[in-house]
Design an enzyme around this catalytic site. Structure first.
Site, PDB file in Angstrom:
ATOM      1  N   ARG A 102       0.876  -1.178   0.000  1.00 21.11           N
ATOM      2  CA  ARG A 102       0.000   0.000   0.000  1.00 21.11           C
ATOM      3  C   ARG A 102       0.908   1.221   0.000  1.00 21.11           C
ATOM      4  O   ARG A 102       1.694   1.436   0.923  1.00 21.11           O
ATOM      5  CB  ARG A 102      -0.919  -0.006   1.214  1.00 21.11           C
ATOM      6  CG  ARG A 102      -1.926   1.157   1.266  1.00 21.11           C
ATOM      7  CD  ARG A 102      -2.921   0.918   2.397  1.00 21.11           C
ATOM      8  NE  ARG A 102      -3.922   1.974   2.532  1.00 21.11           N
ATOM      9  CZ  ARG A 102      -3.873   2.941   3.439  1.00 21.11           C
ATOM     10  NH1 ARG A 102      -2.844   3.004   4.300  1.00 21.11           N
ATOM     11  NH2 ARG A 102      -4.822   3.846   3.515  1.00 21.11           N
ATOM     12  N   ASN A 181      -7.108   8.155   2.401  1.00 21.96           N
ATOM     13  CA  ASN A 181      -6.719   7.570   3.680  1.00 21.96           C
ATOM     14  C   ASN A 181      -7.493   8.191   4.838  1.00 21.96           C
ATOM     15  O   ASN A 181      -7.612   9.426   4.933  1.00 21.96           O
ATOM     16  CB  ASN A 181      -5.221   7.794   3.921  1.00 21.96           C
ATOM     17  CG  ASN A 181      -4.749   7.188   5.225  1.00 21.96           C
ATOM     18  OD1 ASN A 181      -4.675   5.981   5.376  1.00 21.96           O
ATOM     19  ND2 ASN A 181      -4.429   8.040   6.197  1.00 21.96           N
ATOM     20  N   GLU A 182      -8.052   7.344   5.715  1.00 17.26           N
ATOM     21  CA  GLU A 182      -8.710   7.787   6.957  1.00 17.26           C
ATOM     22  C   GLU A 182      -9.445   9.106   6.735  1.00 17.26           C
ATOM     23  O   GLU A 182      -9.118  10.129   7.344  1.00 17.26           O
ATOM     24  CB  GLU A 182      -7.678   7.907   8.072  1.00 17.26           C
ATOM     25  CG  GLU A 182      -6.967   6.592   8.349  1.00 17.26           C
ATOM     26  CD  GLU A 182      -5.937   6.662   9.474  1.00 17.26           C
ATOM     27  OE1 GLU A 182      -5.799   7.745  10.082  1.00 17.26           O
ATOM     28  OE2 GLU A 182      -5.288   5.643   9.747  1.00 17.26           O
ATOM     29  N   HIS A 250      -8.756   0.247   9.794  1.00 15.57           N
ATOM     30  CA  HIS A 250      -7.420   0.407  10.356  1.00 15.57           C
ATOM     31  C   HIS A 250      -7.494   0.040  11.829  1.00 15.57           C
ATOM     32  O   HIS A 250      -8.303   0.589  12.569  1.00 15.57           O
ATOM     33  CB  HIS A 250      -6.916   1.834  10.170  1.00 15.57           C
ATOM     34  CG  HIS A 250      -6.675   2.195   8.741  1.00 15.57           C
ATOM     35  ND1 HIS A 250      -6.159   3.421   8.355  1.00 15.57           N
ATOM     36  CD2 HIS A 250      -6.875   1.499   7.590  1.00 15.57           C
ATOM     37  CE1 HIS A 250      -6.048   3.453   7.033  1.00 15.57           C
ATOM     38  NE2 HIS A 250      -6.488   2.297   6.550  1.00 15.57           N
ATOM     39  N   TYR A 252      -5.835   0.014  15.302  1.00 19.82           N
ATOM     40  CA  TYR A 252      -4.861   0.507  16.254  1.00 19.82           C
ATOM     41  C   TYR A 252      -5.447   0.347  17.667  1.00 19.82           C
ATOM     42  O   TYR A 252      -5.992  -0.706  17.983  1.00 19.82           O
ATOM     43  CB  TYR A 252      -4.469   1.949  15.924  1.00 19.82           C
ATOM     44  CG  TYR A 252      -3.655   2.056  14.648  1.00 19.82           C
ATOM     45  CD1 TYR A 252      -2.317   1.647  14.623  1.00 19.82           C
ATOM     46  CD2 TYR A 252      -4.215   2.510  13.469  1.00 19.82           C
ATOM     47  CE1 TYR A 252      -1.563   1.710  13.449  1.00 19.82           C
ATOM     48  CE2 TYR A 252      -3.474   2.593  12.288  1.00 19.82           C
ATOM     49  CZ  TYR A 252      -2.146   2.185  12.286  1.00 19.82           C
ATOM     50  OH  TYR A 252      -1.411   2.249  11.143  1.00 19.82           O
ATOM     51  N   GLU A 279      -4.484  -1.012   7.570  1.00 17.86           N
ATOM     52  CA  GLU A 279      -3.351  -0.644   8.413  1.00 17.86           C
ATOM     53  C   GLU A 279      -3.542  -1.296   9.771  1.00 17.86           C
ATOM     54  O   GLU A 279      -4.668  -1.439  10.252  1.00 17.86           O
ATOM     55  CB  GLU A 279      -3.261   0.869   8.651  1.00 17.86           C
ATOM     56  CG  GLU A 279      -2.833   1.705   7.479  1.00 17.86           C
ATOM     57  CD  GLU A 279      -2.701   3.177   7.886  1.00 17.86           C
ATOM     58  OE1 GLU A 279      -2.560   3.464   9.106  1.00 17.86           O
ATOM     59  OE2 GLU A 279      -2.744   4.043   6.994  1.00 17.86           O
ATOM     60  N   TRP A 308       1.396  -1.540   9.003  1.00 11.62           N
ATOM     61  CA  TRP A 308       2.011  -0.202   8.991  1.00 11.62           C
ATOM     62  C   TRP A 308       3.275  -0.253   9.843  1.00 11.62           C
ATOM     63  O   TRP A 308       3.207  -0.608  11.010  1.00 11.62           O
ATOM     64  CB  TRP A 308       1.043   0.832   9.567  1.00 11.62           C
ATOM     65  CG  TRP A 308       1.604   2.223   9.421  1.00 11.62           C
ATOM     66  CD1 TRP A 308       2.477   2.834  10.269  1.00 11.62           C
ATOM     67  CD2 TRP A 308       1.359   3.132   8.350  1.00 11.62           C
ATOM     68  NE1 TRP A 308       2.801   4.077   9.793  1.00 11.62           N
ATOM     69  CE2 TRP A 308       2.133   4.281   8.615  1.00 11.62           C
ATOM     70  CE3 TRP A 308       0.587   3.086   7.190  1.00 11.62           C
ATOM     71  CZ2 TRP A 308       2.135   5.390   7.759  1.00 11.62           C
ATOM     72  CZ3 TRP A 308       0.589   4.190   6.353  1.00 11.62           C
ATOM     73  CH2 TRP A 308       1.349   5.321   6.631  1.00 11.62           C
TER      74      TRP A 308
END
Length: 475
Positions: A102, A181-182, A250, A252, A279, A308
């Site tokens: 990516r 992205n995001e 994503h 996290y 990610e 990531w």
């Protein structure tokens, strides 16, 4: 080590991550409102086109290639837009076992714009290295959030993709387009527009002529902790006239509990909607991420993921290799490349490149003899280095190397006066009056003769000015 640009930028990155970690403790938006919004959007969405798109596309909720071969992305993120000179990284990422990458690009709204010529070179590098290329515009990161005042809208991102269309047309067999992205931060009013804005961006991409598989990121800094994307996904998918949209979550700090990870991924699988983990890391300051469950659940559900990131983060604990040097992997990189459910164990090259077989090759022969003697006391050696530091804390990396004979387990010990070791990965640690003791994890205890592995940790306190001495014993 001086800080360098990262996601979404040296200053905004820390603030954004703090915002996300704090926001994850807030109350979830009312389910009834979300359900009503999603139902309304499904009703308004146009019917999907029956024709099968060329190249990579969605079929029955799965990502497949042009010939129908299942495509499970297993790769990493590469911060190309801030490090355009690191073109060797594409070959290094392939050598690490990845089948996809990516690539971070900039539309010029927040960072230096990547020209069509530069993007064409990126695509060529992906093709030369037999990597599926997921291209993303990073400038949309956190739009609407107080920590991202300069973020671009999805519509602005599509302006950039319109300029790139002549460069990318005809590359559908190995290029996927991640629109933004995001694309939204934690502002509720902005996030309530996610479904409509994302659907409009998809339809505009199709009107431009894009037949590629499109990837759309979740709001809430990509983590969707307030569940805006999950209930609206079916309507957004139906809004694509090519029925060729993939959702990206994503993972996290919001995803620090196994059930949270399982529930989110299973929702999409159960509803026949394609999803990838676009990610994820092992930690998001200051919180842990259950990366082992992300990997194991992706393997169980046969879903793609992109870790990531390769290198160049402002916070170096997220670097898979240090200073873009594949010869100096971090413990995080070792986990992703060599660990259970990692790249070498699970990534399969895309069939379009001539792949489609098993992941990494198995040894052609079994060892013919067992060791005749137990390893001696010098069966292993270990070193410790400071990988990065900041006021009040530092990152350490422990490297353990087997001696002349293979070993099946190890323990390394050291002292770091004035510091406390926390959040260790790649091993299990204890602390007593004699110092810190690190034993191997389940997956990196067995080392071939002269083989090595790494463990890493975050410590509070002042980083040592010279490398501490480390003792090592092995089984």
């Amino acid at each position: 080590m001086s800080p360098s640009p990262s996601r979404p930028g040296p200053v905004a990155d820390v603030a954004a991550r703090r915002s996300r970690a704090t926001a994850a403790t807030a109350a979830v938006t009312a389910a009834t409102l979300l359900a009503a919004a999603a139902a309304a959007y499904v009703a308004a969405a146009p019917p999907a086109q029956a024709d099968t798109p060329p190249g990579i596309h969605v079929s029955d909720g799965r990502i497949v290639e042009a010939d129908g071969t299942d495509l499970v992305l297993r790769g990493v993120n590469h911060a190309h837009t801030w490090y355009t000179h690191t073109t060797d990284s594409f070959a290094d990422i392939k050598e690490a076992g990845a089948n996809s990458v990516r690539v971070v690009l900039s539309s010029g709204d927040q960072w230096t714009r990547n020209s069509p010529e530069d993007v064409a070179n990126v695509v060529d590098l992906c093709e030369e290295n037999r990597l599926v290329c997921v291209l993303e515009v990073h400038d949309t990161t956190g739009y609407g959030d107080q920590y991202a005042p300069d973020a671009a809208t999805l519509d602005q991102a599509v302006d950039y993709w319109e300029d790139l269309y002549p460069t990318l047309a005809g590359k559908e067999d190995f290029v996927m387009v991640n629109i933004g992205n995001e694309p939204m931060g934690n502002d509720d009013a902005t996030n309530e527009t996610w479904a409509a804005e994302t659907s409009a961006a998809i339809q505009r991409m199709r009107s431009i002529g894009y037949e590629h598989a499109l990837v759309v990121d979740a709001p809430n800094w990509g983590q969707d902790w307030k569940n805006y994307m999950r209930p609206a996904a079916a309507g957004v998918f139906a809004a694509d006239p090519d029925a060729n949209t993939v959702f990206s979550i994503h993972m996290y700090s919001v995803y620090n509990q196994p059930q949270t990870i399982t529930d989110y991924l299973e929702f999409f699988v159960d509803n026949g909607l394609p999803i990838i983990v676009g990610e994820f890391g092992w930690q998001q300051t200051p919180a842990d991420v259950d990366e082992d469950v992300v990997l194991s659940e992706a393997e169980r559900l046969d879903l793609g993921w992109l870790a990531w990131s390769w290198s160049g983060n402002t916070d170096p604990y997220l670097d898979m290799v240090l200073s873009f040097d594949p010869a100096t992997p971090s413990a995080w990189g070792t986990r992703i490349v060599d660990g259970p459910q990692g790249l070498k164990a699970t990534a399969v090259e895309a069939a379009w490149f001539g792949g489609g077989g098993e992941p990494t090759e198995e040894p052609t022969e079994e060892p013919t003899e067992e060791p005749t003697e137990e390893p001696a006391d010098d069966a292993c050696t270990a070193t410790l280095r400071v990988a990065g530091s900041w006021p009040g804390g530092w990152q350490g990396e422990l490297t353990v190397t087997a001696g002349d004979a293979a070993i099946t387990g190890w323990e390394a010990s050291f002292t770091v006066p004035g510091s406390t070791v926390n959040n260790l990965w790649g091993g299990v640690h204890t602390t007593d009056a004699s110092g810190v003791h690190v034993t191997n994890a389940a997956w990196n205890g067995s080392l071939a003769a002269d083989g090595s592995t790494t463990a890493g940790f975050i410590a509070t306190g002042t980083a040592p000015s010279s490398a501490p001495a480390v003792t090592c014993v092995a089984d």
